[in-house]
Design a protein around this motif. Structure first.
Motif, PDB file in Angstrom:
ATOM      1  N   ILE A 171       0.847  -1.196   0.000  1.00  0.00           N
ATOM      2  CA  ILE A 171       0.000   0.000   0.000  1.00  0.00           C
ATOM      3  C   ILE A 171       0.881   1.243   0.000  1.00  0.00           C
ATOM      4  O   ILE A 171       1.793   1.375   0.806  1.00  0.00           O
ATOM      5  CB  ILE A 171      -0.924   0.011   1.235  1.00  0.00           C
ATOM      6  N   GLY A 172       0.607   2.152  -0.921  1.00  0.00           N
ATOM      7  CA  GLY A 172       1.333   3.420  -0.933  1.00  0.00           C
ATOM      8  C   GLY A 172       2.734   3.359  -1.485  1.00  0.00           C
ATOM      9  O   GLY A 172       3.525   4.285  -1.266  1.00  0.00           O
ATOM     10  N   THR A 173       3.079   2.303  -2.210  1.00  0.00           N
ATOM     11  CA  THR A 173       4.415   2.232  -2.789  1.00  0.00           C
ATOM     12  C   THR A 173       4.504   2.921  -4.149  1.00  0.00           C
ATOM     13  O   THR A 173       5.542   2.873  -4.814  1.00  0.00           O
ATOM     14  CB  THR A 173       4.887   0.773  -2.931  1.00  0.00           C
ATOM     15  N   ARG A 174       3.410   3.545  -4.550  1.00  0.00           N
ATOM     16  CA  ARG A 174       3.410   4.411  -5.733  1.00  0.00           C
ATOM     17  C   ARG A 174       2.731   5.717  -5.358  1.00  0.00           C
ATOM     18  O   ARG A 174       2.158   5.871  -4.288  1.00  0.00           O
ATOM     19  CB  ARG A 174       2.655   3.744  -6.900  1.00  0.00           C
ATOM     20  N   ASN A 175       2.828   6.691  -6.243  1.00  0.00           N
ATOM     21  CA  ASN A 175       2.068   7.937  -6.106  1.00  0.00           C
ATOM     22  C   ASN A 175       2.459   8.742  -4.859  1.00  0.00           C
ATOM     23  O   ASN A 175       1.637   9.429  -4.269  1.00  0.00           O
ATOM     24  CB  ASN A 175       0.556   7.618  -6.067  1.00  0.00           C
ATOM     25  N   GLY A 176       3.726   8.641  -4.456  1.00  0.00           N
ATOM     26  CA  GLY A 176       4.204   9.495  -3.380  1.00  0.00           C
ATOM     27  C   GLY A 176       3.909   9.025  -1.987  1.00  0.00           C
ATOM     28  O   GLY A 176       4.099   9.776  -1.020  1.00  0.00           O
ATOM     29  N   GLY A 177       3.424   7.767  -1.803  1.00  0.00           N
ATOM     30  CA  GLY A 177       3.187   7.259  -0.457  1.00  0.00           C
ATOM     31  C   GLY A 177       4.469   7.005   0.306  1.00  0.00           C
ATOM     32  O   GLY A 177       4.511   7.090   1.533  1.00  0.00           O
ATOM     33  N   HIS A 178       5.538   6.666  -0.434  1.00  0.00           N
ATOM     34  CA  HIS A 178       6.866   6.455   0.136  1.00  0.00           C
ATOM     35  C   HIS A 178       6.856   5.430   1.273  1.00  0.00           C
ATOM     36  O   HIS A 178       7.582   5.571   2.257  1.00  0.00           O
ATOM     37  CB  HIS A 178       7.464   7.774   0.651  1.00  0.00           C
ATOM     38  N   THR A 179       6.030   4.398   1.132  1.00  0.00           N
ATOM     39  CA  THR A 179       5.997   3.371   2.163  1.00  0.00           C
ATOM     40  C   THR A 179       7.095   2.341   1.917  1.00  0.00           C
ATOM     41  O   THR A 179       7.535   2.117   0.790  1.00  0.00           O
ATOM     42  CB  THR A 179       4.634   2.660   2.194  1.00  0.00           C
ATOM     43  N   PHE A 180       7.513   1.698   3.003  1.00  0.00           N
ATOM     44  CA  PHE A 180       8.595   0.718   2.962  1.00  0.00           C
ATOM     45  C   PHE A 180       8.015  -0.694   2.994  1.00  0.00           C
ATOM     46  O   PHE A 180       7.398  -1.085   3.988  1.00  0.00           O
ATOM     47  CB  PHE A 180       9.521   0.936   4.164  1.00  0.00           C
ATOM     48  N   PRO A 181       8.198  -1.492   1.928  1.00  0.00           N
ATOM     49  CA  PRO A 181       7.624  -2.836   1.905  1.00  0.00           C
ATOM     50  C   PRO A 181       8.625  -3.936   2.232  1.00  0.00           C
ATOM     51  O   PRO A 181       8.330  -5.110   2.010  1.00  0.00           O
ATOM     52  CB  PRO A 181       7.158  -2.952   0.458  1.00  0.00           C
ATOM     53  N   GLY A 182       9.803  -3.585   2.738  1.00  0.00           N
ATOM     54  CA  GLY A 182      10.809  -4.592   3.012  1.00  0.00           C
ATOM     55  C   GLY A 182      10.634  -5.246   4.364  1.00  0.00           C
ATOM     56  O   GLY A 182       9.572  -5.185   4.985  1.00  0.00           O
ATOM     57  N   ALA A 183      11.702  -5.881   4.847  1.00  0.00           N
ATOM     58  CA  ALA A 183      11.657  -6.679   6.067  1.00  0.00           C
ATOM     59  C   ALA A 183      12.200  -5.892   7.248  1.00  0.00           C
ATOM     60  O   ALA A 183      13.290  -5.319   7.176  1.00  0.00           O
ATOM     61  CB  ALA A 183      12.468  -7.961   5.884  1.00  0.00           C
ATOM     62  N   THR A 184      11.452  -5.901   8.340  1.00  0.00           N
ATOM     63  CA  THR A 184      11.886  -5.276   9.582  1.00  0.00           C
ATOM     64  C   THR A 184      11.113  -5.893  10.728  1.00  0.00           C
ATOM     65  O   THR A 184      10.122  -6.608  10.516  1.00  0.00           O
ATOM     66  CB  THR A 184      11.680  -3.747   9.539  1.00  0.00           C
ATOM     67  N   LEU A 185      11.557  -5.606  11.949  1.00  0.00           N
ATOM     68  CA  LEU A 185      10.831  -5.970  13.159  1.00  0.00           C
ATOM     69  C   LEU A 185      10.047  -4.757  13.643  1.00  0.00           C
ATOM     70  O   LEU A 185      10.277  -3.638  13.179  1.00  0.00           O
ATOM     71  CB  LEU A 185      11.808  -6.410  14.252  1.00  0.00           C
ATOM     72  N   PRO A 186       9.141  -4.936  14.598  1.00  0.00           N
ATOM     73  CA  PRO A 186       8.504  -3.760  15.188  1.00  0.00           C
ATOM     74  C   PRO A 186       9.556  -2.801  15.747  1.00  0.00           C
ATOM     75  O   PRO A 186      10.367  -3.172  16.595  1.00  0.00           O
ATOM     76  CB  PRO A 186       7.635  -4.364  16.302  1.00  0.00           C
ATOM     77  N   HIS A 187       9.587  -1.600  15.205  1.00  0.00           N
ATOM     78  CA  HIS A 187      10.531  -0.550  15.589  1.00  0.00           C
ATOM     79  C   HIS A 187      11.979  -0.987  15.386  1.00  0.00           C
ATOM     80  O   HIS A 187      12.894  -0.497  16.064  1.00  0.00           O
ATOM     81  CB  HIS A 187      10.280  -0.101  17.027  1.00  0.00           C
ATOM     82  N   GLY A 188      12.215  -1.893  14.434  1.00  0.00           N
ATOM     83  CA  GLY A 188      13.562  -2.361  14.174  1.00  0.00           C
ATOM     84  C   GLY A 188      14.437  -1.289  13.549  1.00  0.00           C
ATOM     85  O   GLY A 188      13.974  -0.448  12.778  1.00  0.00           O
TER      86      GLY A 188
END
Length: 823
Positions: free
Chosen positions: A60-77
């Motif tokens: 969600i939001g990985t186009r059109n200026g959402g600049h969201t991160f779809p990679g791998a992380t932990l909570p607050h990692g």
């Protein structure tokens, strides 16, 4: 405005089949959207969501200026490992638009930011072959030369998959990439196509998305293939620089990788074989450089190379230690499973019933809730500036974005992380003099509003003061940190604190006073923010029994009235009278067109950070800025009906801006004029118009949109640093929040729930009655924090009558400062 229609979830979620090595995938079918919902005897009524991670859509939001991160992380990692693309909108590295190529897989990103590209450090890249003769020297190692298209699905979407804690992609080169993460380390897996003779790995030390690196260091161990290095990089939204370091080592997946058969440092597109240190190269300012290694392929099957990457802001040695401590065994399945389990435990504290609810809405809730736990990031043990036993958090992007909704959302279900963030903020104040405001990678960034750490600390203390000691938060240290912001002027209020001396003298920030401690801009916005900051402090003071301070800061919280000009009108509409306006030091008013910084602005001004701007406002027009004292605002505007008329005008004339935080509360403000049905409808229309689960599903960079949307879907809106939540109806027949510090679950039930109108208009969604634990509640418009402390059952009686009111009693309206609601 154009309404963005919801797309079915199966058409918008980019997926890949688990952890297999197949080379293509198709979109998930509708029947598999909600595999984690446990039903009763085959009925459609969900009783529990056991695997909420399966409902999170990271794209969600990985186009059109959402600049969201779809990679791998932990909570607050700290580590956020993901794909980088050559898109101009790659603030989080990734772009969901398939026209953009992959350029590497870096270890650090941030979610939903504006400004310049933050982080995107220490990219890895794999080559199955190089050039015509597949030689080491032919490898195109620079970021501009090595990029490659992603493989696309039959839908035209990239063949990328993501779930909480895991990301994978199939590239057009035939290489499959898988990523997972711990807090300070990442694990990559690169699977090469059959027939690869010289599998090669690139380690990029210097490219950060901005090409800002200086002072690089790098060493390569020719026996083991371990690469360690780092550089200095520019902050993405401020004047400072920071140093970061990485350590990468490799292992074969199911075979002995052995030592590299070729190795060397590279500069631009020129690998230099046998070099092991970048000092063996002639490099200059901001050059691209790194390491290149060639390994022997697996002679007995598929060649998959695991890359373990540690990151540190202290040293390369600590980066190596982080990787060895957190991923000792190179076991990708174990790290992936652990990450998913952590996300499931956290997200599982929020439970909904889903009967008669579109699966898109369920996914939107959990996806939004997921993004509320990406930032701030836990950098504990990675602070190079001072030694402390306290937690250290970073990636505050920025408090102005997040103080309205993010921390109130955390308060409902995640007080432990909330408390650790507060402890970290207090510790920064103890060492730097003021609370952090906008911060990234240990560097101070530019403040957008006021000292908006104050309402964050206020939110924590107002809701958890009885548990502060158990959460290891010092009440006295918290209050000392608040007073530093309120009373002590910093050397540069663009980076921390406030322009507090003139604030205390005049009760507003004038247009015509220039001091050397910061820019003379955003005067009206800062006046309103400072007033809210002091309101938050007043609430803490009252709880601590500091009556004199409570009265003092409550009075300062009313200073917003000092920039109210009762004679200003909107050009072309004399019925809208009275507006916040800039003011000179002698008390006379300056003028800013109320249309300024809106889509109706004839000058098309943006109101972003610019020292030449003298209009007085930041990212919002004079007509949309809201206050902590709505009852007073209604009085200033001429009463309930004129207030309602102005709210309608804001929506009908497109002044409401869902991309900017000053607008977030506006849909709920009809509550204060005793028309909560209008709030319910407006808030639902906002969701229908601007938010969905597609890659274009956000109207602007994410910022605090996750918590903002989650609250709307839950039928709540927070009032930071207070014990109240504005109340609407949830998008679910039932939603529950488990709070670990209380050991209690609070459940909101929507009786007579009949579903959600797709366009947000009408429906049986309006609240005509409220019961808490079986007893009639005094208001249909707000609930108190005590209901969450006690683990109450809140029952809402729904109707299709939009003309519902807050109730009959004098205390049915939500509280305001001027009506004595917070005394």
């Amino acid at each position: 405005m154009l309404r963005l229609l919801f797309l079915p979830l199966w058409a918008t979620r980019i997926v890949f089949g688990a952890s297999t090595n197949v080379q293509s995938s198709e979109s998930v079918a509708p029947s598999s959207v909600s595999p984690s919902i446990i039903t009763s005897a085959g009925s459609p009524l969900a009783t529990s969501i056991q695997d909420p991670a399966s409902l999170v859509n990271l794209f969600i939001g990985t186009r059109n200026g959402g600049h969201t991160f779809p990679g791998a992380t932990l909570p607050h990692g700290m580590v956020k490992v993901g794909m980088d693309t050559n898109s101009p909108g790659n603030h989080a590295g990734y772009d969901g638009d398939p026209q953009f190529n992959a350029t590497g897989f870096s270890q650090l990103h941030d979610d939903g930011t504006g400004g310049a590209v933050p982080l995107s450090l220490f990219k890895l890249w794999a080559f199955k072959s190089c050039g015509q003769f597949d030689t080491f020297e032919e490898c195109p190692t620079s970021i501009a030369s090595r990029n490659a298209p992603r493989k696309n699905l039959s839908t035209g979407l990239p063949d990328d998959f993501a779930e909480p804690g895991y990301f994978s992609s199939n590239l057009s080169t035939g290489i499959r990439v898988e990523l997972t993460a711990t807090r300070r380390a990442a694990l990559h897996k690169y699977t090469f196509p059959a027939g690869t003779r010289n599998p090669r790995m690139v380690v990029d030390i210097t490219n950060d998305g901005q090409q800002s690196s200086t002072d690089p260091i790098m060493e390569l161990d020719s026996e083991t293939g371990k690469v360690a290095g780092g550089a200095s990089f520019a902050a993405s939204f401020g004047p400072d620089r920071f140093r970061a370091f990485s350590c990468v080592d490799f292992q074969g997946d199911g075979f002995d990788l052995g030592q590299p058969k070729e190795f060397g440092a590279w500069l631009g597109n020129f690998p230099v074989k046998q070099s092991t240190n970048i000092n063996q190269l002639y490099f200059g300012f901001r050059d691209e450089l790194g390491a290149l290694l060639t390994f022997t392929p697996n002679g007995n099957g598929t060649t998959s190379i695991l890359a373990r990457v540690g990151v540190s802001f202290i040293s390369p040695d600590q980066a190596c230690a982080n990787a060895e401590e957190e991923i000792p065994d190179f076991n990708l399945d174990r790290v992936r499973s652990s990450a998913r389990a952590q996300w499931n435990e956290l997200l599982g504290r929020i439970q909904v019933k889903t009967d008669n609810v579109d699966p898109e809405i369920v996914s939107l809730l959990y996806s939004s809730a997921y993004r509320t736990h990406i930032s701030p990031a836990d950098y504990t043990g990675e602070n190079p500036k001072w030694n402390s036993t306290e937690p250290y958090y970073d990636s505050f992007y920025c408090n102005w974005d997040t103080y309205r909704t993010l921390y109130s959302w955390m308060a409902l279900h995640d007080p432990d992380d909330f408390a650790r963030i507060i402890r970290g903020m207090i510790n920064i104040q103890q060492h730097e003099g003021w609370l952090p405001e906008c911060r990234g990678a240990t560097a101070q960034h530019f403040i957008q509003g006021g000292s908006n750490g104050d309402p964050i600390l206020g939110e924590f203390f107002v809701k958890f003061h009885e548990h502060a000691a158990a959460l290891n938060v010092s009440s006295s240290a918290l209050y000392t940190a608040l007073l530093a912001d309120a009373e002590k002027q910093p050397p540069n209020w663009d980076l921390q604190g406030r322009q507090v001396n003139i604030w205390k003298k005049l009760g507003y920030i004038p247009s015509d006073v220039w001091e050397v401690g910061g820019t003379n801009t955003k005067q009206v916005s800062r006046t309103l923010e400072y007033a809210f900051d002091d309101f938050a402090i007043s609430q803490v003071a009252k709880i601590l029994g500091k009556k004199q301070d409570g009265a003092k800061y409550s009075k300062r919280a009313g200073n917003f009235i000092n920039v109210w000009n009762p004679n200003t009108t909107v050009p072309g509409n004399d019925s809208i009278v009275g507006m916040m306006q800039p003011r000179f030091a002698d008390g006379t008013f300056n003028f800013t067109d109320p249309r300024h910084c809106s889509v109706n602005d004839p000058t098309q001004a943006t109101c972003f950070l610019n020292a030449a701007n003298k209009d007085g406002f930041y990212e919002g027009s004079p007509i949309v800025y809201v206050l902590q004292d709505t009852a007073k605002l209604i009085q200033l505007q001429g009463g309930n009906q004129k207030f309602i008329d102005r709210l309608n005008f804001i929506f009908e004339q497109n002044y409401f801006d869902s991309t900017d935080e000053p607008s977030q509360q506006i849909p709920f403000m009809y509550h204060y004029a005793n028309r909560p049905g209008l709030s319910t409808q407006r808030s639902r229309q906002v969701i229908a118009q601007f938010y969905n689960t597609s890659t274009n599903g956000l109207p602007g960079n994410d910022g605090a949109m996750g918590s903002f949307v989650a609250f709307y879907l839950a039928g709540l809106y927070p009032l930071p640093a207070t014990r109240q939540f504005l109340l609407s109806s949830p998008y679910f027949p039932q939603i529950s929040f488990f709070n670990p510090i209380f050991g209690k679950t609070t459940t909101i039930k929507a009786n007579n729930f009949k579903g959600n109108p797709i366009d947000g208009t009408g429906g049986t969604v309006f609240v005509k009655g409220v019961k808490i634990d079986g007893k009639a509640w005094k208001s249909n418009c707000f609930i108190e924090w005590e209901a969450f402390q006690q683990g109450s059952t809140i029952e809402l009686e729904l109707t299709d009558d939009i003309n519902v009111t807050c109730g009959k009693g004098s205390d049915a309206l939500p509280p305001s400062l001027s009506t004595g609601g917070y005394n």
